[in-house]
Design a protein around this motif. Structure first.
Motif, PDB file in Angstrom:
ATOM      1  N   ALA A 151     -69.709   8.490 101.580  1.00  7.11           N
ATOM      2  CA  ALA A 151     -69.589   9.386 100.734  1.00  7.11           C
ATOM      3  C   ALA A 151     -68.427   9.877 100.312  1.00  7.11           C
ATOM      4  O   ALA A 151     -67.906  10.116  99.387  1.00  7.11           O
ATOM      5  N   GLN A 152     -67.710  10.430 101.396  1.00  7.15           N
ATOM      6  CA  GLN A 152     -66.349  11.076 101.173  1.00  7.15           C
ATOM      7  C   GLN A 152     -65.279   9.907 100.793  1.00  7.15           C
ATOM      8  O   GLN A 152     -64.359  10.248 100.098  1.00  7.15           O
ATOM      9  N   SER A 153     -65.472   8.705 101.291  1.00  7.63           N
ATOM     10  CA  SER A 153     -64.410   7.499 101.104  1.00  7.63           C
ATOM     11  C   SER A 153     -64.702   7.193  99.494  1.00  7.63           C
ATOM     12  O   SER A 153     -63.625   7.219  99.111  1.00  7.63           O
ATOM     13  N   LYS A 154     -65.783   7.186  99.172  1.00  5.61           N
ATOM     14  CA  LYS A 154     -66.019   6.980  97.419  1.00  5.61           C
ATOM     15  C   LYS A 154     -65.436   8.016  96.806  1.00  5.61           C
ATOM     16  O   LYS A 154     -64.992   7.835  95.662  1.00  5.61           O
ATOM     17  N   LEU A 155     -65.637   9.393  97.075  1.00  6.82           N
ATOM     18  CA  LEU A 155     -65.284  10.376  96.519  1.00  6.82           C
ATOM     19  C   LEU A 155     -63.764  10.454  96.274  1.00  6.82           C
ATOM     20  O   LEU A 155     -63.240  10.807  95.264  1.00  6.82           O
ATOM     21  N   ILE A 192     -52.096  11.543  70.754  1.00  7.34           N
ATOM     22  CA  ILE A 192     -53.742  11.697  70.801  1.00  7.34           C
ATOM     23  C   ILE A 192     -54.387  10.132  71.255  1.00  7.34           C
ATOM     24  O   ILE A 192     -55.294  10.275  71.782  1.00  7.34           O
ATOM     25  N   PHE A 193     -53.761   9.205  70.720  1.00  4.77           N
ATOM     26  CA  PHE A 193     -54.285   7.820  70.923  1.00  4.77           C
ATOM     27  C   PHE A 193     -54.126   7.496  72.511  1.00  4.77           C
ATOM     28  O   PHE A 193     -55.182   6.848  73.201  1.00  4.77           O
ATOM     29  N   THR A 194     -53.205   8.022  73.145  1.00  2.68           N
ATOM     30  CA  THR A 194     -53.005   7.714  74.676  1.00  2.68           C
ATOM     31  C   THR A 194     -54.035   8.598  75.432  1.00  2.68           C
ATOM     32  O   THR A 194     -54.614   8.088  76.454  1.00  2.68           O
ATOM     33  N   PHE A 195     -54.040   9.868  75.058  1.00  2.00           N
ATOM     34  CA  PHE A 195     -55.099  10.557  75.699  1.00  2.00           C
ATOM     35  C   PHE A 195     -56.613  10.221  75.570  1.00  2.00           C
ATOM     36  O   PHE A 195     -57.582  10.112  76.454  1.00  2.00           O
ATOM     37  N   ILE A 196     -56.885   9.349  74.314  1.00  2.00           N
ATOM     38  CA  ILE A 196     -58.362   9.059  74.226  1.00  2.00           C
ATOM     39  C   ILE A 196     -58.584   7.534  75.300  1.00  2.00           C
ATOM     40  O   ILE A 196     -59.208   7.490  75.716  1.00  2.00           O
ATOM     41  N   SER A 197     -57.512   6.908  75.171  1.00  2.00           N
ATOM     42  CA  SER A 197     -57.438   5.979  76.265  1.00  2.00           C
ATOM     43  C   SER A 197     -57.438   6.351  77.689  1.00  2.00           C
ATOM     44  O   SER A 197     -58.478   5.770  78.331  1.00  2.00           O
ATOM     45  N   ALA A 198     -56.825   7.350  77.780  1.00  2.00           N
ATOM     46  CA  ALA A 198     -56.963   7.799  79.339  1.00  2.00           C
ATOM     47  C   ALA A 198     -58.342   8.260  79.629  1.00  2.00           C
ATOM     48  O   ALA A 198     -58.893   8.300  80.815  1.00  2.00           O
ATOM     49  N   ILE A 199     -59.170   9.115  78.486  1.00  2.00           N
ATOM     50  CA  ILE A 199     -60.443   9.581  78.787  1.00  2.00           C
ATOM     51  C   ILE A 199     -61.230   8.266  78.921  1.00  2.00           C
ATOM     52  O   ILE A 199     -62.340   8.348  79.836  1.00  2.00           O
ATOM     53  N   GLY A 200     -61.325   7.244  78.343  1.00  5.47           N
ATOM     54  CA  GLY A 200     -62.058   6.138  78.434  1.00  5.47           C
ATOM     55  C   GLY A 200     -61.838   5.434  79.731  1.00  5.47           C
ATOM     56  O   GLY A 200     -62.725   5.195  80.308  1.00  5.47           O
ATOM     57  N   MET A 201     -60.623   5.317  80.220  1.00  9.99           N
ATOM     58  CA  MET A 201     -60.499   4.891  81.394  1.00  9.99           C
ATOM     59  C   MET A 201     -61.044   5.766  82.545  1.00  9.99           C
ATOM     60  O   MET A 201     -61.390   5.388  83.644  1.00  9.99           O
ATOM     61  N   THR A 202     -60.705   6.984  82.535  1.00 11.37           N
ATOM     62  CA  THR A 202     -61.450   8.032  83.359  1.00 11.37           C
ATOM     63  C   THR A 202     -62.914   7.695  83.696  1.00 11.37           C
ATOM     64  O   THR A 202     -63.436   7.785  84.583  1.00 11.37           O
ATOM     65  N   LEU A 203     -63.766   7.599  82.439  1.00 11.93           N
ATOM     66  CA  LEU A 203     -65.315   7.390  82.475  1.00 11.93           C
ATOM     67  C   LEU A 203     -65.625   6.053  82.941  1.00 11.93           C
ATOM     68  O   LEU A 203     -66.615   5.977  83.729  1.00 11.93           O
ATOM     69  N   ILE A 204     -64.544   5.158  82.966  1.00 11.42           N
ATOM     70  CA  ILE A 204     -64.746   3.684  83.587  1.00 11.42           C
ATOM     71  C   ILE A 204     -64.554   4.042  85.128  1.00 11.42           C
ATOM     72  O   ILE A 204     -65.645   3.601  85.953  1.00 11.42           O
ATOM     73  N   ILE A 205     -63.646   4.522  85.582  1.00 11.66           N
ATOM     74  CA  ILE A 205     -63.443   4.746  86.905  1.00 11.66           C
ATOM     75  C   ILE A 205     -64.468   5.547  87.732  1.00 11.66           C
ATOM     76  O   ILE A 205     -64.596   5.472  88.995  1.00 11.66           O
ATOM     77  N   LEU A 206     -64.970   6.327  87.058  1.00 11.25           N
ATOM     78  CA  LEU A 206     -66.151   7.338  87.756  1.00 11.25           C
ATOM     79  C   LEU A 206     -67.335   6.855  87.967  1.00 11.25           C
ATOM     80  O   LEU A 206     -68.178   7.453  88.613  1.00 11.25           O
ATOM     81  N   THR A 207     -67.482   5.510  87.289  1.00 16.52           N
ATOM     82  CA  THR A 207     -68.829   4.825  87.746  1.00 16.52           C
ATOM     83  C   THR A 207     -68.688   4.292  88.955  1.00 16.52           C
ATOM     84  O   THR A 207     -68.028   3.942  89.810  1.00 16.52           O
ATOM     85  N   ASP A 208     -70.055   4.011  89.743  1.00 17.14           N
ATOM     86  CA  ASP A 208     -70.151   3.515  91.008  1.00 17.14           C
ATOM     87  C   ASP A 208     -69.794   1.942  90.713  1.00 17.14           C
ATOM     88  O   ASP A 208     -69.427   1.445  91.780  1.00 17.14           O
ATOM     89  N   PHE A 209     -70.142   1.457  89.373  1.00 16.32           N
ATOM     90  CA  PHE A 209     -69.957  -0.191  89.328  1.00 16.32           C
ATOM     91  C   PHE A 209     -68.260  -0.353  89.612  1.00 16.32           C
ATOM     92  O   PHE A 209     -68.182  -1.192  90.404  1.00 16.32           O
ATOM     93  N   PHE A 210     -67.547   0.322  89.025  1.00 21.32           N
ATOM     94  CA  PHE A 210     -66.160   0.392  89.330  1.00 21.32           C
ATOM     95  C   PHE A 210     -65.634   0.538  90.606  1.00 21.32           C
ATOM     96  O   PHE A 210     -64.746  -0.100  90.938  1.00 21.32           O
ATOM     97  N   ASP A 211     -66.299   1.386  91.292  1.00 20.17           N
ATOM     98  CA  ASP A 211     -66.032   1.775  92.761  1.00 20.17           C
ATOM     99  C   ASP A 211     -66.508   0.487  93.915  1.00 20.17           C
ATOM    100  O   ASP A 211     -66.131   0.659  94.990  1.00 20.17           O
ATOM    101  N   TYR A 215     -65.408  -5.565  93.153  1.00 19.02           N
ATOM    102  CA  TYR A 215     -64.836  -5.506  92.004  1.00 19.02           C
ATOM    103  C   TYR A 215     -63.375  -4.839  92.158  1.00 19.02           C
ATOM    104  O   TYR A 215     -62.760  -4.413  91.131  1.00 19.02           O
ATOM    105  N   LEU A 216     -62.637  -5.146  93.361  1.00 18.69           N
ATOM    106  CA  LEU A 216     -61.554  -4.829  93.638  1.00 18.69           C
ATOM    107  C   LEU A 216     -60.511  -5.518  92.639  1.00 18.69           C
ATOM    108  O   LEU A 216     -59.489  -4.819  92.123  1.00 18.69           O
ATOM    109  N   GLN A 217     -60.594  -6.792  92.553  1.00 20.57           N
ATOM    110  CA  GLN A 217     -59.668  -7.477  91.652  1.00 20.57           C
ATOM    111  C   GLN A 217     -59.794  -7.009  89.896  1.00 20.57           C
ATOM    112  O   GLN A 217     -58.842  -6.749  89.385  1.00 20.57           O
ATOM    113  N   HIS A 218     -60.816  -6.805  89.791  1.00 19.85           N
ATOM    114  CA  HIS A 218     -61.216  -6.414  88.269  1.00 19.85           C
ATOM    115  C   HIS A 218     -60.590  -4.974  88.112  1.00 19.85           C
ATOM    116  O   HIS A 218     -60.102  -4.650  87.084  1.00 19.85           O
TER     117      HIS A 218
END
Length: 328
Positions: A151-155, A192-211, A215-218
């Motif tokens: 759990a701590q490793s994933k967090l 603004i466009f950069t921050f929107i892209s960063a928010i989208g990337m943040t939502l992706i990396i917070l998913t368990d699928f991304f972790d 899917y390390l290479q992806h």
């Protein structure tokens, strides 16, 4: 109640009690290993619990610490050189370096040498230094706590990835500032466009699928695409709007190319697992892909600092006067 059903219930209860007892015993042994006077043991990858084997590099055979199930054990593990020691050391060095620069660089170097320094300049430089500090600190902390538990490793893996997102986003915004310091509209639009892209990337990396380790290479490719997009999109628009000659007077393109190349190299080390894919790493002192990732990442960060300073000097000695908000 039939005798067979009663026997089944008693058997299941005993199995559950035995499994729970075995798990508790394993955790207690792990805790004793890290709370004893002797230093923690180093293990091969095959001696690790399943979740650690799945979350580590299969090409690196030795130099691992088993899960501690305690923060005290994680800190005690710092006394033993292992596969993560170099990562912790270089990230702590980078964190301390940029924290000191955050405290003194603008006040000791920029303002005394350039009296025309504005509050915007001050904020832009210190924003980059602050996010670089937090990114390095998060990386060091994640490398330290990754042996605590699954759990701590994933967090901490997610927190570390967030730090890298913040770092790349700040790098992009600082480039935008020096590319469009005389055009508020384009600066705001692209920021603004950069921050929107960063928010989208943040939502992706917070998913368990991304972790997921599969899917390390992806994950690495996604970071490459994100960083490349944040770099080349505003730069290409700047060349189309101002022409290459004027962009060269705003941004040191040679230094930017070196920086992008180092970021790309760091990602390739991480994705392709070089050099351990071709060279057997059988002891805890050999450098591996994650070490090279952090080396290249740190060098790229230093290149960006050099880029910001040279762009700041070109701004102060150039023909275009900044029209962004200044509080002088």
């Amino acid at each position: 109640m039939s005798l067979s059903l009663l026997y089944y219930k008693i058997t299941m209860k005993q199995d559950y009690t035995t499994t729970k007892s075995n798990n508790t015993t394993t955790q207690e042994k792990s805790r004793r290993n890290y709370t004893s006077i002797s230093p923690p043991e180093i293990f091969t990858i095959h001696e690790l619990p399943e979740w650690q084997r799945n979350n580590n590099n299969p090409y690196i055979k030795y130099g691992y610490l088993k899960e501690t199930n305690s923060y005290r054990g994680c800190f005690k593990a710092l006394s033993v050189w292992n596969n993560q020691s170099f990562n912790i050391a270089i990230n702590l060095f980078t964190a301390v370096l940029f924290f000191l620069l955050l405290m003194i660089f603008a006040d000791v170097y920029l303002i005394p040498n350039y009296s025309s320094t504005t509050m915007t300049d001050y904020i832009v430089i210190n924003l980059f230094l602050a996010t670089t500090f937090q990114s390095s600190f998060f990386n060091a902390t994640a490398s330290c706590f990754r042996i605590h538990s699954l759990a701590q490793s994933k967090l901490w893996s997610k927190i570390s990835n967030l730090g890298i997102i913040f770092h790349l986003t700040t790098c992009a915004v600082t480039i935008l500032y020096y590319c469009y310091y005389d055009n508020v509209f384009y600066f705001k639009l692209l920021t603004i466009f950069t921050f929107i892209s960063a928010i989208g990337m943040t939502l992706i990396i917070l998913t368990d699928f991304f972790d997921h380790p599969r899917y390390l290479q992806h994950r690495g490719l996604l970071f490459i695409m994100f960083g490349a997009f944040l770099t080349f999109a505003p730069l290409s628009l700047g060349i189309l709007k101002f022409g290459k000659d004027k962009v060269i007077k705003r941004i040191d393109l040679n230094m930017l190319s070196v920086e992008v190349g180092l970021y790309l190299l760091s990602a390739l080390f991480h994705i392709l697992k070089l050099p351990e894919r071709f060279i057997t790493i059988s002891n805890k002192y050999q450098l591996h892909s994650q070490n090279f990732f952090y080396i290249c990442f740190t060098l790229a960060t230093l290149c960006h600092l050099n880029l910001l300073v040279s762009s700041f000097v070109m701004m102060r000695t150039g023909e275009h006067k900044p029209t962004l908000v200044s509080f002088t």
